[in-house]
Design a protein around this motif. Sequence first.
Motif, short mmCIF file in Angstrom:
data_model
loop_
_atom_site.label_atom_id
_atom_site.label_comp_id
_atom_site.label_asym_id
_atom_site.label_seq_id
_atom_site.Cartn_x
_atom_site.Cartn_y
_atom_site.Cartn_z
N UNK A 110 0.84 -1.20 0.00
CA UNK A 110 0.00 0.00 0.00
C UNK A 110 0.88 1.25 0.00
N UNK A 111 1.99 1.18 0.71
CA UNK A 111 2.95 2.28 0.74
C UNK A 111 3.51 2.54 -0.66
N UNK A 112 3.83 1.47 -1.37
CA UNK A 112 4.34 1.60 -2.74
C UNK A 112 3.27 2.20 -3.65
N UNK A 113 2.02 1.75 -3.47
CA UNK A 113 0.91 2.29 -4.26
C UNK A 113 0.76 3.78 -4.02
N UNK A 114 0.88 4.20 -2.75
CA UNK A 114 0.78 5.61 -2.41
C UNK A 114 1.88 6.42 -3.10
N UNK A 115 3.09 5.88 -3.14
CA UNK A 115 4.19 6.57 -3.81
C UNK A 115 3.93 6.69 -5.31
#
Length: 258
Positions: free
Chosen positions: A25-30
Amino acid sequence: MNEYYNPVRESFKQAKKLDSIAFYILIISAILTFLNFIFNNYFNNLKEWAEIISNINTIVIIIYAIIKFGINYIIFHTSFDKRADFIDNSFGTNYSSDKSNKYYNNEEVSIGILRMGANSFESCYFTYNLSIKSLKKKWIVNLLIIILIIALALQGYNSVLSMILQLSLPLFLISDAINHSIFCLRIKNILDSFCRLYNDLTNETDHSKKEPEIILNVLNYETTLSTFNLLVSERIYKQQNPILSKNWEKLKKHYKLN
């Protein structure tokens, strides 16, 4: 029962799965932050999409925070069962309704304070060596995402809410990496204390003199665990566990725990 069994293993595996989801999810946010920047600055006809992406990113960050809260709750709840099993193995009591088997490898040590110290020493040894393995990766990944988000954030935000939530993510990531580093330092200090303690015990005939120090080290270790709620990836655990188990057997011989 002769097979290995850890009653809290499944709970920690569940927490680790959620932690993996949180990472993606962190990668998606980036990625969403990057797309928002591209659409806003290079595609005037897609500015509406940029606003939609920004709003989606806000929701993604909220989901990330909820998952992190869930992980902390699982660890907190499971820690009670873990400590009950720890006491049962150390003192031969029955506080836990679901006891572990071969989770601790100190059957040779007599039940009581010495067994409790040996169990905590073993846990501390594993915890330090597993946590230090993931420290470098955490700093690299977190810093890359922080730099990306802050660099792209210079474009501005569509709303105050988006600004607050999206800028809170870099703060959380840097705090997470710093806390991991502090955790490793504290665990290393406790591990060194255990090494000094059991080195002294090899030449001590009256072990009762060292019991207060054993209890202090155990309390310091458990307090550190409950304060930081650190998780080690399943991949690192499976990779390092056989090696650490062999090394622990060598340490037991070195400190005359068998």
